[in-house]
Design a protein around this motif. Structure first.
Motif, PDB file in Angstrom:
ATOM      1  N   TRP A 166      -2.032  -1.834   2.557  1.00 54.90           N
ATOM      2  CA  TRP A 166      -2.551  -1.656   3.912  1.00 54.90           C
ATOM      3  C   TRP A 166      -1.636  -0.737   4.711  1.00 54.90           C
ATOM      4  O   TRP A 166      -0.409  -0.748   4.532  1.00 54.90           O
ATOM      5  CB  TRP A 166      -2.648  -3.007   4.639  1.00 54.90           C
ATOM      6  CG  TRP A 166      -3.810  -3.830   4.196  1.00 54.90           C
ATOM      7  CD1 TRP A 166      -3.906  -4.584   3.060  1.00 54.90           C
ATOM      8  CD2 TRP A 166      -5.057  -3.976   4.879  1.00 54.90           C
ATOM      9  NE1 TRP A 166      -5.133  -5.189   2.994  1.00 54.90           N
ATOM     10  CE2 TRP A 166      -5.868  -4.845   4.097  1.00 54.90           C
ATOM     11  CE3 TRP A 166      -5.563  -3.477   6.068  1.00 54.90           C
ATOM     12  CZ2 TRP A 166      -7.148  -5.192   4.469  1.00 54.90           C
ATOM     13  CZ3 TRP A 166      -6.837  -3.836   6.447  1.00 54.90           C
ATOM     14  CH2 TRP A 166      -7.619  -4.690   5.645  1.00 54.90           C
ATOM     15  N   LEU A 168      -0.536  -0.478   8.375  1.00 54.03           N
ATOM     16  CA  LEU A 168      -0.575  -1.346   9.544  1.00 54.03           C
ATOM     17  C   LEU A 168       0.000  -0.651  10.771  1.00 54.03           C
ATOM     18  O   LEU A 168       0.731   0.339  10.682  1.00 54.03           O
ATOM     19  CB  LEU A 168       0.208  -2.632   9.270  1.00 54.03           C
ATOM     20  CG  LEU A 168      -0.186  -3.403   8.003  1.00 54.03           C
ATOM     21  CD1 LEU A 168       0.640  -4.679   7.896  1.00 54.03           C
ATOM     22  CD2 LEU A 168      -1.668  -3.736   8.005  1.00 54.03           C
ATOM     23  N   TYR A 172       4.553  -5.622   8.510  1.00 53.77           N
ATOM     24  CA  TYR A 172       3.945  -6.948   8.385  1.00 53.77           C
ATOM     25  C   TYR A 172       5.013  -8.034   8.435  1.00 53.77           C
ATOM     26  O   TYR A 172       6.110  -7.876   7.882  1.00 53.77           O
ATOM     27  CB  TYR A 172       3.184  -7.030   7.068  1.00 53.77           C
ATOM     28  CG  TYR A 172       2.371  -8.294   6.896  1.00 53.77           C
ATOM     29  CD1 TYR A 172       1.412  -8.658   7.831  1.00 53.77           C
ATOM     30  CD2 TYR A 172       2.563  -9.123   5.790  1.00 53.77           C
ATOM     31  CE1 TYR A 172       0.659  -9.806   7.675  1.00 53.77           C
ATOM     32  CE2 TYR A 172       1.805 -10.274   5.616  1.00 53.77           C
ATOM     33  CZ  TYR A 172       0.852 -10.613   6.569  1.00 53.77           C
ATOM     34  OH  TYR A 172       0.108 -11.754   6.398  1.00 53.77           O
ATOM     35  N   TRP A 177      -3.175  -9.497  10.850  1.00 55.03           N
ATOM     36  CA  TRP A 177      -2.653  -8.141  11.007  1.00 55.03           C
ATOM     37  C   TRP A 177      -3.766  -7.203  11.435  1.00 55.03           C
ATOM     38  O   TRP A 177      -4.946  -7.509  11.333  1.00 55.03           O
ATOM     39  CB  TRP A 177      -2.014  -7.649   9.712  1.00 55.03           C
ATOM     40  CG  TRP A 177      -2.965  -7.393   8.572  1.00 55.03           C
ATOM     41  CD1 TRP A 177      -3.622  -6.226   8.287  1.00 55.03           C
ATOM     42  CD2 TRP A 177      -3.374  -8.319   7.561  1.00 55.03           C
ATOM     43  NE1 TRP A 177      -4.394  -6.369   7.166  1.00 55.03           N
ATOM     44  CE2 TRP A 177      -4.270  -7.652   6.697  1.00 55.03           C
ATOM     45  CE3 TRP A 177      -3.075  -9.654   7.285  1.00 55.03           C
ATOM     46  CZ2 TRP A 177      -4.853  -8.260   5.596  1.00 55.03           C
ATOM     47  CZ3 TRP A 177      -3.667 -10.272   6.194  1.00 55.03           C
ATOM     48  CH2 TRP A 177      -4.538  -9.568   5.360  1.00 55.03           C
ATOM     49  N   THR A 215       2.243  -1.499   3.641  1.00 53.99           N
ATOM     50  CA  THR A 215       2.569  -2.832   3.143  1.00 53.99           C
ATOM     51  C   THR A 215       1.783  -3.133   1.885  1.00 53.99           C
ATOM     52  O   THR A 215       0.576  -2.884   1.834  1.00 53.99           O
ATOM     53  CB  THR A 215       2.249  -3.914   4.200  1.00 53.99           C
ATOM     54  OG1 THR A 215       2.982  -3.641   5.396  1.00 53.99           O
ATOM     55  CG2 THR A 215       2.620  -5.297   3.700  1.00 53.99           C
ATOM     56  N   MET A 217       0.513  -6.182  -0.409  1.00 48.40           N
ATOM     57  CA  MET A 217       0.293  -7.627  -0.307  1.00 48.40           C
ATOM     58  C   MET A 217      -0.200  -8.180  -1.638  1.00 48.40           C
ATOM     59  O   MET A 217      -1.055  -7.575  -2.294  1.00 48.40           O
ATOM     60  CB  MET A 217      -0.746  -7.947   0.770  1.00 48.40           C
ATOM     61  CG  MET A 217      -0.370  -7.495   2.160  1.00 48.40           C
ATOM     62  SD  MET A 217      -1.626  -8.008   3.374  1.00 48.40           S
ATOM     63  CE  MET A 217      -0.991  -7.198   4.848  1.00 48.40           C
ATOM     64  N   THR A 228      -2.953 -14.246   1.724  1.00 50.57           N
ATOM     65  CA  THR A 228      -1.748 -13.504   1.375  1.00 50.57           C
ATOM     66  C   THR A 228      -0.651 -14.460   0.943  1.00 50.57           C
ATOM     67  O   THR A 228      -0.279 -15.374   1.687  1.00 50.57           O
ATOM     68  CB  THR A 228      -1.252 -12.666   2.574  1.00 50.57           C
ATOM     69  OG1 THR A 228      -2.307 -11.806   3.009  1.00 50.57           O
ATOM     70  CG2 THR A 228      -0.049 -11.829   2.192  1.00 50.57           C
ATOM     71  N   TYR A 231       4.401 -10.375   0.179  1.00 50.44           N
ATOM     72  CA  TYR A 231       4.211  -9.002   0.642  1.00 50.44           C
ATOM     73  C   TYR A 231       5.542  -8.266   0.623  1.00 50.44           C
ATOM     74  O   TYR A 231       6.621  -8.877   0.606  1.00 50.44           O
ATOM     75  CB  TYR A 231       3.625  -8.984   2.059  1.00 50.44           C
ATOM     76  CG  TYR A 231       4.560  -9.564   3.106  1.00 50.44           C
ATOM     77  CD1 TYR A 231       5.423  -8.730   3.831  1.00 50.44           C
ATOM     78  CD2 TYR A 231       4.599 -10.930   3.363  1.00 50.44           C
ATOM     79  CE1 TYR A 231       6.289  -9.251   4.784  1.00 50.44           C
ATOM     80  CE2 TYR A 231       5.461 -11.457   4.306  1.00 50.44           C
ATOM     81  CZ  TYR A 231       6.303 -10.624   5.016  1.00 50.44           C
ATOM     82  OH  TYR A 231       7.161 -11.150   5.939  1.00 50.44           O
ATOM     83  N   ASN A 233       7.057  -4.723   2.709  1.00 46.59           N
ATOM     84  CA  ASN A 233       6.909  -3.532   3.538  1.00 46.59           C
ATOM     85  C   ASN A 233       7.621  -2.378   2.843  1.00 46.59           C
ATOM     86  O   ASN A 233       8.769  -2.516   2.410  1.00 46.59           O
ATOM     87  CB  ASN A 233       7.502  -3.763   4.925  1.00 46.59           C
ATOM     88  CG  ASN A 233       6.682  -4.748   5.740  1.00 46.59           C
ATOM     89  OD1 ASN A 233       5.467  -4.639   5.819  1.00 46.59           O
ATOM     90  ND2 ASN A 233       7.339  -5.736   6.339  1.00 46.59           N
TER      91      ASN A 233
END
Length: 357
Positions: A166, A168, A172, A177, A215, A217, A228, A231, A233
């Motif tokens: 994702w 974002l 995250y 989110w 990110t 996940m 989720t 994760y 980042n």
């Protein structure tokens, strides 16, 4: 445990309350002592279970809401419920608290009492270990992960696991989110006490806008939908190409989703890249005794595996919808393609003969 009760209210949690986890569910119970004024106020009430790795200073809620049960404001009520559990992602031990909240006319919750439990909880759920990298280039995402592990008991098979990338608005930190989907791939189910190592996936991607927080996940299918579990980042900025970014969406962990097909994950083996379709050969002219040579039927394109170029080659499929299909996959059935932005039932009906899973 520690009680944190605002001074302005006499409604509070009683002496008997607690929680008990049972797989993907949690059993909540709470004795609530309502004041006479709150009994007649006509407000909605709930008991919520929260988890935070930083604790709950000054009676303020923080972290992730794990579960919630609605209660009726009655004198001496003992509320019990079995709820879907949404524990925070990651492997950090958490402080848990039970909150008594009321909802005003504007639907904003107000914490009326908070009981913080002294013993921190560890959640044994599928996780990412070691190095996790994701690079984006040429309409593809290359996801490299040292280890995907299931630390649960040997007889505790995971739900279907999927990796999602994702873009974002901010890095995250768990919970809900806001951002744009970039890529996804189903990796399969994993037995408890087992792991996949040296995982490498090469999947089509819709490249994000410059400056987005990328990110990766790890999500697991549960009775409440995909949740989720872990994760990472990605610190390094992704490679950028001048393309229209996918529209941002808000995602809540409690959102329901349709189950995805379970596919066998290939540990230590790179996922095969989508092969380009072979060009359609021109029809060979037949002898004059035949009225006309029929054109060969167009080869169907997989909505789950095709590259962006292959989807763009489908006659009648706009480029924006092709990119939306890539961002929204995988799909469990062809009709689910309608969840891609711009693809409606009428367009799918026209293109159905040209598309396959």
């Amino acid at each position: 445990m520690t009680y944190i009760s605002p001074a302005h209210t006499s409604s509070r949690l009683g002496a008997n309350h607690g929680y008990r986890f049972d797989g993907d569910f949690v059993h909540l119970n709470a004795e609530v002592d309502f004041s006479a004024a709150d009994l007649d106020a006509g407000q909605a009430w709930a008991v919520q279970l929260w988890a935070s790795d930083n604790g709950f200073a000054c009676g303020e809620l923080s972290g992730v809401k794990v579960a919630e049960m609605a209660i009726q404001p009655l004198a001496g009520v003992l509320a019990t419920a079995c709820c879907h559990a949404m524990p925070p992602a990651g492997a950090v031990d958490q402080t848990l608290a039970l909150a008594l909240v009321s909802y005003a006319a504007d639907a904003l919750p107000q914490v009326r009492d908070l009981a913080v439990y002294a013993t921190r909880e560890s959640f044994y759920q599928p996780r990412l270990s070691g190095q996790v990298d994701c690079t984006l280039a040429d309409g593809a995402a290359v996801i490299a992960i040292d280890t995907i592990a299931n630390p649960r008991a040997a007889d505790n098979l995971s739900g279907t696991l999927a990796l999602e990338v994702w873009a974002l608005d901010a890095p995250y930190a768990g919970g809900a989110w806001t951002g744009s989907p970039v890529a996804s791939v189903i990796v399969g189910v994993l037995a408890g006490g087992n792991e996949w190592t040296n995982c490498l996936f090469n999947v089509p991607a819709a490249l994000p806008a410059t400056g987005a927080a990328l990110t990766v996940m790890l999500r697991e299918w549960t009775p409440a939908g995909y949740v989720t579990r872990d994760y990472r980042n990605i610190a390094a900025p992704p490679l950028q190409v001048e393309k229209t970014a996918m529209p941002a969406v808000d995602v809540a962990e409690t959102a329901k989703a349709k189950p995805q097909p379970v596919e066998k994950a290939a540990a230590k083996t790179p996922a095969p890249a989508a092969k380009p379709e072979k060009p359609v050969q021109e029809a060979v002219k037949k002898p004059a005794r035949k009225a006309a040579a029929s054109k060969p039927a167009a080869k169907s394109v997989s909505v789950n595996r095709a590259s962006e170029a292959e989807l763009l080659a489908v006659k009648g499929l706009p480029p924006s919808v092709a990119r939306a299909i890539i961002a929204a996959r995988p799909f469990a059935m062809l009709d689910e393609v309608c969840k891609a932005k711009g693809m409606g039932p009428k367009m799918l009906a026209k293109l159905r003969d040209l598309l396959v899973l």
